[in-house]
Design an enzyme around this catalytic site. Structure first.
Site, PDB file in Angstrom:
ATOM      1  N   GLN A 109       0.840  -1.201   0.000  1.00 23.99           N
ATOM      2  CA  GLN A 109       0.000   0.000   0.000  1.00 23.99           C
ATOM      3  C   GLN A 109       0.871   1.245   0.000  1.00 23.99           C
ATOM      4  O   GLN A 109       0.384   2.356  -0.116  1.00 23.99           O
ATOM      5  CB  GLN A 109      -0.877   0.029   1.257  1.00 23.99           C
ATOM      6  CG  GLN A 109      -1.872  -1.099   1.334  1.00 23.99           C
ATOM      7  CD  GLN A 109      -2.492  -1.168   2.718  1.00 23.99           C
ATOM      8  OE1 GLN A 109      -3.401  -0.413   3.045  1.00 23.99           O
ATOM      9  NE2 GLN A 109      -2.006  -2.066   3.543  1.00 23.99           N
ATOM     10  N   VAL A 111       3.505   4.072  -1.056  1.00 23.79           N
ATOM     11  CA  VAL A 111       3.792   4.786  -2.300  1.00 23.79           C
ATOM     12  C   VAL A 111       5.251   5.236  -2.344  1.00 23.79           C
ATOM     13  O   VAL A 111       5.664   5.923  -3.270  1.00 23.79           O
ATOM     14  CB  VAL A 111       2.845   6.015  -2.448  1.00 23.79           C
ATOM     15  CG1 VAL A 111       1.403   5.560  -2.570  1.00 23.79           C
ATOM     16  CG2 VAL A 111       3.011   7.000  -1.294  1.00 23.79           C
ATOM     17  N   HIS A 127      -1.486   1.423  -4.203  1.00 19.99           N
ATOM     18  CA  HIS A 127      -1.878   2.840  -4.106  1.00 19.99           C
ATOM     19  C   HIS A 127      -0.990   3.756  -4.940  1.00 19.99           C
ATOM     20  O   HIS A 127      -0.903   4.946  -4.658  1.00 19.99           O
ATOM     21  CB  HIS A 127      -1.883   3.287  -2.629  1.00 19.99           C
ATOM     22  CG  HIS A 127      -2.973   2.654  -1.828  1.00 19.99           C
ATOM     23  ND1 HIS A 127      -2.963   2.569  -0.445  1.00 19.99           N
ATOM     24  CD2 HIS A 127      -4.138   2.059  -2.204  1.00 19.99           C
ATOM     25  CE1 HIS A 127      -4.058   1.962  -0.015  1.00 19.99           C
ATOM     26  NE2 HIS A 127      -4.781   1.639  -1.063  1.00 19.99           N
ATOM     27  N   CYS A 135      -1.559  13.283 -15.230  1.00 19.74           N
ATOM     28  CA  CYS A 135      -2.416  14.453 -15.412  1.00 19.74           C
ATOM     29  C   CYS A 135      -3.690  14.302 -14.586  1.00 19.74           C
ATOM     30  O   CYS A 135      -4.287  13.221 -14.531  1.00 19.74           O
ATOM     31  CB  CYS A 135      -2.765  14.604 -16.890  1.00 19.74           C
ATOM     32  SG  CYS A 135      -3.882  15.989 -17.173  1.00 19.74           S
ATOM     33  N   CYS A 153       0.208  19.652 -17.796  1.00 26.34           N
ATOM     34  CA  CYS A 153       0.300  18.431 -18.594  1.00 26.34           C
ATOM     35  C   CYS A 153       0.685  18.809 -20.030  1.00 26.34           C
ATOM     36  O   CYS A 153       0.088  19.723 -20.615  1.00 26.34           O
ATOM     37  CB  CYS A 153      -1.058  17.716 -18.570  1.00 26.34           C
ATOM     38  SG  CYS A 153      -1.185  16.348 -19.722  1.00 26.34           S
ATOM     39  N   THR A 194       0.370  -2.730   8.650  1.00 23.85           N
ATOM     40  CA  THR A 194      -0.797  -2.001   8.149  1.00 23.85           C
ATOM     41  C   THR A 194      -1.917  -2.068   9.177  1.00 23.85           C
ATOM     42  O   THR A 194      -2.095  -3.093   9.844  1.00 23.85           O
ATOM     43  CB  THR A 194      -1.289  -2.531   6.777  1.00 23.85           C
ATOM     44  OG1 THR A 194      -2.550  -1.934   6.478  1.00 23.85           O
ATOM     45  CG2 THR A 194      -1.425  -4.030   6.733  1.00 23.85           C
ATOM     46  N   SER A 195      -2.645  -0.967   9.282  1.00 27.98           N
ATOM     47  CA  SER A 195      -3.706  -0.882  10.284  1.00 27.98           C
ATOM     48  C   SER A 195      -4.924  -1.706   9.896  1.00 27.98           C
ATOM     49  O   SER A 195      -5.846  -1.856  10.692  1.00 27.98           O
ATOM     50  CB  SER A 195      -4.115   0.583  10.475  1.00 27.98           C
ATOM     51  OG  SER A 195      -4.464   1.139   9.220  1.00 27.98           O
ATOM     52  N   ASN A 219       2.678  -6.524  13.422  1.00 28.70           N
ATOM     53  CA  ASN A 219       2.288  -5.138  13.706  1.00 28.70           C
ATOM     54  C   ASN A 219       2.700  -4.778  15.124  1.00 28.70           C
ATOM     55  O   ASN A 219       2.678  -5.617  16.017  1.00 28.70           O
ATOM     56  CB  ASN A 219       0.772  -4.960  13.540  1.00 28.70           C
ATOM     57  CG  ASN A 219       0.391  -3.508  13.314  1.00 28.70           C
ATOM     58  OD1 ASN A 219       0.694  -2.639  14.119  1.00 28.70           O
ATOM     59  ND2 ASN A 219      -0.266  -3.240  12.199  1.00 28.70           N
ATOM     60  N   ALA A 237       8.438  -4.783  12.450  1.00 26.23           N
ATOM     61  CA  ALA A 237       8.652  -5.539  11.206  1.00 26.23           C
ATOM     62  C   ALA A 237      10.134  -5.779  10.977  1.00 26.23           C
ATOM     63  O   ALA A 237      10.539  -6.831  10.490  1.00 26.23           O
ATOM     64  CB  ALA A 237       8.055  -4.765  10.026  1.00 26.23           C
TER      65      ALA A 237
HETATM   66  P1  OAD Z   1      -1.495   3.325   8.920  1.00 32.20           P
HETATM   67  O1  OAD Z   1      -0.763   4.579   9.266  1.00 32.20           O
HETATM   68  O2  OAD Z   1      -2.966   3.299   8.953  1.00 32.20           O
HETATM   69  O3  OAD Z   1      -1.024   2.140   9.881  1.00 32.20           O
HETATM   70  C1  OAD Z   1       0.327   1.848  10.100  1.00 32.20           C
HETATM   71  C2  OAD Z   1       0.365   0.566  10.908  1.00 32.20           C
HETATM   72  O4  OAD Z   1       1.711   0.191  11.043  1.00 32.20           O
HETATM   73  C3  OAD Z   1      -0.233   0.703  12.302  1.00 32.20           C
HETATM   74  O5  OAD Z   1      -1.121  -0.387  12.519  1.00 32.20           O
HETATM   75  C4  OAD Z   1       1.004   0.616  13.225  1.00 32.20           C
HETATM   76  O6  OAD Z   1       0.695  -0.053  14.446  1.00 32.20           O
HETATM   77  C5  OAD Z   1       1.935  -0.236  12.384  1.00 32.20           C
HETATM   78  N1  OAD Z   1       3.365  -0.003  12.635  1.00 32.20           N
HETATM   79  C6  OAD Z   1       4.003   1.178  12.842  1.00 32.20           C
HETATM   80  N2  OAD Z   1       5.331   0.996  12.942  1.00 32.20           N
HETATM   81  C7  OAD Z   1       5.546  -0.340  12.775  1.00 32.20           C
HETATM   82  C8  OAD Z   1       6.717  -1.167  12.759  1.00 32.20           C
HETATM   83  N3  OAD Z   1       7.942  -0.674  12.915  1.00 32.20           N
HETATM   84  N4  OAD Z   1       6.548  -2.509  12.565  1.00 32.20           N
HETATM   85  C9  OAD Z   1       5.307  -3.037  12.418  1.00 32.20           C
HETATM   86  N5  OAD Z   1       4.172  -2.309  12.419  1.00 32.20           N
HETATM   87  C10 OAD Z   1       4.286  -0.992  12.595  1.00 32.20           C
HETATM   88  O7  OAD Z   1      -0.933   2.888   7.504  1.00 32.20           O
HETATM   89  P2  OAD Z   1      -1.508   1.864   6.446  1.00 32.20           P
HETATM   90  O8  OAD Z   1      -2.220   0.734   7.073  1.00 32.20           O
HETATM   91  O9  OAD Z   1      -0.400   1.591   5.498  1.00 32.20           O
HETATM   92  O10 OAD Z   1      -4.026   5.014   1.604  1.00 32.20           O
HETATM   93  O11 OAD Z   1      -2.540   2.759   5.707  1.00 32.20           O
HETATM   94  C11 OAD Z   1      -3.146   2.206   4.594  1.00 32.20           C
HETATM   95  C12 OAD Z   1      -3.519   3.268   3.663  1.00 32.20           C
HETATM   96  O12 OAD Z   1      -4.234   4.263   4.373  1.00 32.20           O
HETATM   97  C13 OAD Z   1      -2.380   4.044   3.047  1.00 32.20           C
HETATM   98  O13 OAD Z   1      -1.840   3.413   1.911  1.00 32.20           O
HETATM   99  C14 OAD Z   1      -3.070   5.292   2.661  1.00 32.20           C
HETATM  100  C15 OAD Z   1      -3.786   5.534   3.969  1.00 32.20           C
HETATM  101  O14 OAD Z   1      -4.859   6.266   3.963  1.00 32.20           O
HETATM  102  C16 OAD Z   1      -4.222   5.895   0.639  1.00 32.20           C
HETATM  103  O15 OAD Z   1      -3.528   6.887   0.512  1.00 32.20           O
HETATM  104  C17 OAD Z   1      -5.337   5.537  -0.289  1.00 32.20           C
END
Ligand code: OAD
Length: 251
Positions: A109, A111, A127, A135, A153, A194-195, A219, A237
């Site tokens: 997820q 970027v 993502h 554009c 663009c 990921t959350s 996590n 991680a």
């Molecule tokens: P979040 O910021 O929602 O969650 C990050 C997760 O990583 C949390 O559950 C933390 O507990 C965990 N975490 C932090 N540090 C860590 C470590 N060192 N080892 C293991 N876990 C750790 O981020 P995402 O789940 O990636 O989407 O968010 C998903 C999407 O939501 C993103 O891609 C973005 C955002 O809105 C879009 O932009 C569409």
């Protein structure tokens, strides 16, 4: 703080036995895996200049339409931050895991492009990628830019924007299909850093559970997936993934 400064961990032996036998792996990563490289997670408070802005309100078409300059500046700031970071032990462990298990499919997820910089191949970018532009009108790819304002663009003259998926936008069809196909045949599914709150990314783990793949979460904190995962490994991680890789290599 890095994983190596943390308490010792022990990978459960039942998980090791499963992983040694598993051929088809899918690993889904979120911003937690890049946190140890110094990239703030999406939901972390933004620092300094950007503390007053909520990322969920900047990463939308609406925000760009209303204030392209502010949204562009926020992305330029993040691009610069990311350029000054490096892949960490978790990214590197996934490169090694892919060498040991060539069928491993990595879906991210993130970027930030750190998996690719570490050396992972065939990364499915769910993502998009913050370093690329497209554009905002005709969607054609545009060149990378360090400009302070969103450039025009070359095709249609409208503004370029980062080539990432914003809230309310669809996942690129190719990425969605490739991920769905990988889940259909996987023996083991990892959800790392990921959350598990943002769909459809979070639905991949649910499909893996339905298919009775072994689901492993890594996590720092519990998430909505933790109680349903076969293994919920709490911690960094950058600590768990190298330990798992060593055990798979030792076989
Ligand atoms: P979040 O910021 O929602 O969650 C990050 C997760 O990583 C949390 O559950 C933390 O507990 C965990 N975490 C932090 N540090 C860590 C470590 N060192 N080892 C293991 N876990 C750790 O981020 P995402 O789940 O990636 O989407 O968010 C998903 C999407 O939501 C993103 O891609 C973005 C955002 O809105 C879009 O932009 C569409």
């Amino acid at each position: 703080m890095t994983g190596s400064e943390q308490d010792p961990i022990e990978v459960p032996s039942t998980l090791v036995n499963t992983l040694v036998k598993a051929e088809q792996w899918v690993v889904m990563t979120g911003s937690g895996i890049s946190a140890e490289s110094g990239v703030p997670t999406f939901r972390d408070a933004q620092t300094g200049l950007w503390a007053q802005y909520n990322p969920q309100q900047l990463a939308t078409q609406e925000a760009f339409k209303n204030n392209p300059h502010v949204v562009w500046q926020w992305y330029q700031w993040r691009r610069e931050l990311i350029r000054n970071t490096s892949p960490n032990p978790a990214h590197r462990a996934l490169v090694e895991l892919q060498r040991l298990r060539p069928n491993l499919i990595l879906v991210t997820q993130n970027v930030d492009g750190l998996h690719q910089r570490a050396g992972s191949t065939n990364v499915i970018e769910f993502h998009g990628n913050i370093h690329r532009n497209k554009c905002s009108h005709c969607q054609k790819p545009g060149p990378e830019s360090e400009a302070a304002q969103p450039p025009d663009c070359a095709q249609c003259g409208e503004l370029l924007r980062p080539n990432v998926v914003w809230f309310g936008e669809s996942i690129p069809r190719v990425a969605l299909q490739a991920a769905a196909q990988a889940i259909e045949t996987c023996d083991v599914f990892f959800s790392v850093g990921t959350s598990s709150l943002v769909y459809p990314a979070a639905a991949l783990a649910e499909t893996a559970l339905t298919r009775q793949a072994v689901v492993v979460e890594i996590n720092l904190n519990p998430t909505p997936l933790s109680s349903r995962a076969d293994f919920a490994l709490q911690g960094f991680a950058g600590q768990w993934l190298p330990a798992i890789t060593d055990l798979v290599r030792a076989g």
